[in-house]
Structure formats: structure tokens, C-alpha cells
Motif scaffolding. Structure first.
Motif, PDB file in Angstrom:
ATOM      1  N   LYS A  26      -3.046  -2.122  17.624  1.00 21.31           N
ATOM      2  CA  LYS A  26      -3.214  -0.686  17.184  1.00 21.31           C
ATOM      3  C   LYS A  26      -2.553   0.335  18.226  1.00 21.31           C
ATOM      4  CE  LYS A  26      -7.258  -1.890  14.415  1.00 21.31           C
ATOM      5  NZ  LYS A  26      -8.714  -1.300  14.341  1.00 21.31           N
ATOM      6  N   SER A  29       0.703   1.113  16.915  1.00 15.26           N
ATOM      7  CA  SER A  29       0.733   1.821  15.815  1.00 15.26           C
ATOM      8  C   SER A  29       0.486   3.325  16.130  1.00 15.26           C
ATOM      9  CB  SER A  29      -0.315   1.449  14.971  1.00 15.26           C
ATOM     10  OG  SER A  29      -0.227   0.135  14.479  1.00 15.26           O
ATOM     11  N   GLU A 149      -6.923  -7.873   5.276  1.00 15.61           N
ATOM     12  CA  GLU A 149      -7.011  -6.300   5.203  1.00 15.61           C
ATOM     13  C   GLU A 149      -5.676  -5.803   4.634  1.00 15.61           C
ATOM     14  OE1 GLU A 149      -9.639  -5.273   8.988  1.00 15.61           O
ATOM     15  OE2 GLU A 149      -7.804  -6.273   9.728  1.00 15.61           O
ATOM     16  N   GLY A 150      -5.851  -4.785   4.439  1.00 17.05           N
ATOM     17  CA  GLY A 150      -4.413  -3.694   3.994  1.00 17.05           C
ATOM     18  C   GLY A 150      -4.335  -4.058   2.397  1.00 17.05           C
ATOM     19  N   PRO A 151      -3.458  -3.269   1.995  1.00 13.55           N
ATOM     20  CA  PRO A 151      -3.025  -3.762   0.390  1.00 13.55           C
ATOM     21  C   PRO A 151      -2.588  -4.996  -0.194  1.00 13.55           C
ATOM     22  CG  PRO A 151      -1.035  -2.664   1.686  1.00 13.55           C
ATOM     23  CD  PRO A 151      -2.127  -2.920   2.475  1.00 13.55           C
ATOM     24  N   THR A 152      -2.976  -5.204  -1.255  1.00 15.58           N
ATOM     25  CA  THR A 152      -3.004  -6.669  -1.649  1.00 15.58           C
ATOM     26  C   THR A 152      -1.548  -7.093  -1.793  1.00 15.58           C
ATOM     27  OG1 THR A 152      -3.173  -5.756  -4.090  1.00 15.58           O
ATOM     28  CG2 THR A 152      -5.183  -6.705  -3.068  1.00 15.58           C
ATOM     29  N   LYS A 154       0.892  -6.451   0.314  1.00 12.90           N
ATOM     30  CA  LYS A 154       1.315  -6.742   1.719  1.00 12.90           C
ATOM     31  C   LYS A 154       0.088  -6.906   2.728  1.00 12.90           C
ATOM     32  CE  LYS A 154       4.982  -5.590   4.736  1.00 12.90           C
ATOM     33  NZ  LYS A 154       5.818  -4.331   5.436  1.00 12.90           N
ATOM     34  N   PRO A 155      -0.872  -7.780   2.598  1.00 12.56           N
ATOM     35  CA  PRO A 155      -1.985  -8.004   3.616  1.00 12.56           C
ATOM     36  C   PRO A 155      -1.634  -8.403   4.974  1.00 12.56           C
ATOM     37  CG  PRO A 155      -1.644  -9.786   1.906  1.00 12.56           C
ATOM     38  CD  PRO A 155      -0.710  -9.001   1.641  1.00 12.56           C
ATOM     39  N   ILE A 156      -2.659  -8.152   5.765  1.00 11.08           N
ATOM     40  CA  ILE A 156      -2.453  -8.581   6.992  1.00 11.08           C
ATOM     41  C   ILE A 156      -3.593  -9.588   7.096  1.00 11.08           C
ATOM     42  CG2 ILE A 156      -2.911  -8.002   9.578  1.00 11.08           C
ATOM     43  CD1 ILE A 156      -0.178  -7.240   8.468  1.00 11.08           C
ATOM     44  N   THR A 158      -5.969 -12.062   9.438  1.00 13.84           N
ATOM     45  CA  THR A 158      -6.641 -12.450  10.677  1.00 13.84           C
ATOM     46  C   THR A 158      -7.550 -13.836  10.468  1.00 13.84           C
ATOM     47  OG1 THR A 158      -6.999 -10.104  11.118  1.00 13.84           O
ATOM     48  CG2 THR A 158      -8.380 -11.693  12.442  1.00 13.84           C
ATOM     49  N   GLN A 171      -3.215 -12.883  14.229  1.00 16.36           N
ATOM     50  CA  GLN A 171      -3.056 -11.992  13.163  1.00 16.36           C
ATOM     51  C   GLN A 171      -1.463 -11.865  12.703  1.00 16.36           C
ATOM     52  OE1 GLN A 171      -3.935  -7.631  13.916  1.00 16.36           O
ATOM     53  NE2 GLN A 171      -5.485  -8.050  12.439  1.00 16.36           N
ATOM     54  N   GLY A 173       1.132 -11.677   8.902  1.00  6.83           N
ATOM     55  CA  GLY A 173       1.439 -11.245   7.321  1.00  6.83           C
ATOM     56  C   GLY A 173       1.120 -12.447   6.381  1.00  6.83           C
TER      57      GLY A 173
END
Length: 194
Positions: A26, A29, A149-152, A154-156, A158, A171, A173
Motif C-alpha cells: 500500500k 500505491s 479483493e478488488g473488481p471481479t 481483475k481480482p487480487i 491473498t 498476494q 493477481g
């Protein structure tokens, strides 16, 4: 970073920095966002790679210039280049904010190349290497769990690897890549514990 000075804001910044320390990606980011809002440059990373025993070790240090002041992180080691640069990014963020650095120390000990206790084949896929280690030591196999997590589109993912009382995470893609990273981190934990 844009919050005013003051005790409450400082406490909030410190709490957020502690949270970021648990997910160092993070911090990278935040520096990406800072390019667009306050117009910062991206940090410069100095990364070196060595081998200790049979483990690859990356060391990273980051630096950035903000408002004509240069900030520099401490040097951080990790088994991956990404892990080392992410930890250095958290340290650098703390320096820019003028806050104490949260606990980021990942100790990588010097291992003799012929350490008999370490029977993990580091040249293999970490998932299989960890499985072989468990079988050789007659230990239960590690358990893996996943969270997306994230959009379906392009999920990330864990992945959490649980082995006895130890846990490690990875973690990525893709699920398999996250699992491989979690297994690799667990191998590091096992090797450094010997």
C-alpha cells in the motif's frame, strides 16, 4: 500526507502507517497517487541481490525529493525484490511524514550452505518443496486459504498458508501465484527458525 499538523491528525497518520506496515504494498500505491495529487516524483530504489546459504536475499533502499528536501529509507532485506522495496517504501513514507517507522524488520539470518537441518529444496516450486519437507519430517501438510479483493475482472488474491502455529501470506493477481508466494514465505520462516 495532506492532513494538517496537530495531535489528532498525527495520531491518525501514525495509525494509518501502522496499518500500511502490515500490507507494505500500500505504501507503493500511496507514492503512485502522490505523483498525481501533489505532483511528487516516484521514489528511486537501490536494490542489491546476494545469496546467503541457499537463500536469495534482496536488499532495498529508497529515496525521494519532496519540496527540495531529500528523504531516504533504511535498507530492508527480503526474499523477494518486491518485498524489500515495499518495506523500504513504508520507511520512506514515515520519513516524509516525520513519523517513527513502524516495525518492519524481517530478519534474514546467515545460513551455512551445508546446514543439515534445512532439508528444503529451494530450487523447486515452493509449494512442492514445502510439501516434501513436511513429508520428510512426518509433519502435517500446510493448509491454504484464499481471499479475493478488488473488481471481479481483475481480482487480487491473498493466500494464507498455515503450518502449525505459523502463518504466511502471498498476494498476486492469480490464485496459484499467491499460493506460491505464501509457501515461499513459509519456507523462509521455517529455515530462519532453525
Amino acid at each position: 500526507m495532506q492532513a494538517p499538523d496537530g495531535k489528532r491528525w498525527t495520531e491518525l497518520k501514525r495509525a494509518l502507517l501502522e496499518e500500511i506496515a502490515t500490507a507494505p504494498h500500500k505504501a507503493v500505491s500511496i507514492f503512485n497517487i502522490a505523483q498525481h495529487i501533489p505532483g511528487w516524483q516516484m521514489p528511486v530504489y537501490k536494490v542489491t541481490n546476494t545469496i546467503r546459504g541457499n537463500l536469495p536475499v534482496f536488499a532495498a533502499q529508497s529515496a525521494i525529493r519532496v519540496n527540495n528536501i531529500e528523504y531516504r529509507s533504511a535498507v530492508y532485506e527480503d526474499l523477494t525484490k518486491k518485498g524489500a522495496t515495499q518495506r523500504a517504501s513504508v520507511d520512506l513514507l514515515a520519513a516524509v511524514l516525520g513519523l517513527p517507522v513502524p516495525d518492519l524488520k524481517t530478519k534474514i539470518i546467515d545460513l551455512p550452505a551445508s546446514n543439515e537441518e534445512v532439508t528444503i529444496n529451494m530450487s523447486k516450486d515452493p509449494i512442492f518443496a514445502l510439501q516434501e519437507y513436511c513429508q520428510a519430517k512426518k509433519l502435517p501438510l500446510p493448509a491454504y486459504s484464499f481471499k479475493a479483493e478488488g473488481p471481479t475482472c481483475k481480482p487480487i488474491f491473498t493466500c494464507t498458508c498455515t503450518f502449525g502455529s505459523s502463518t504466511s501470506t502471498g498476494q498476486a493477481g492469480k490464485k496459484q501465484r499467491a499460493k506460491r508466494l505464501a509457501a515461499r514465505e513459509m519456507i523462509y520462516t521455517l529455515v530462519s527458525g532453525n
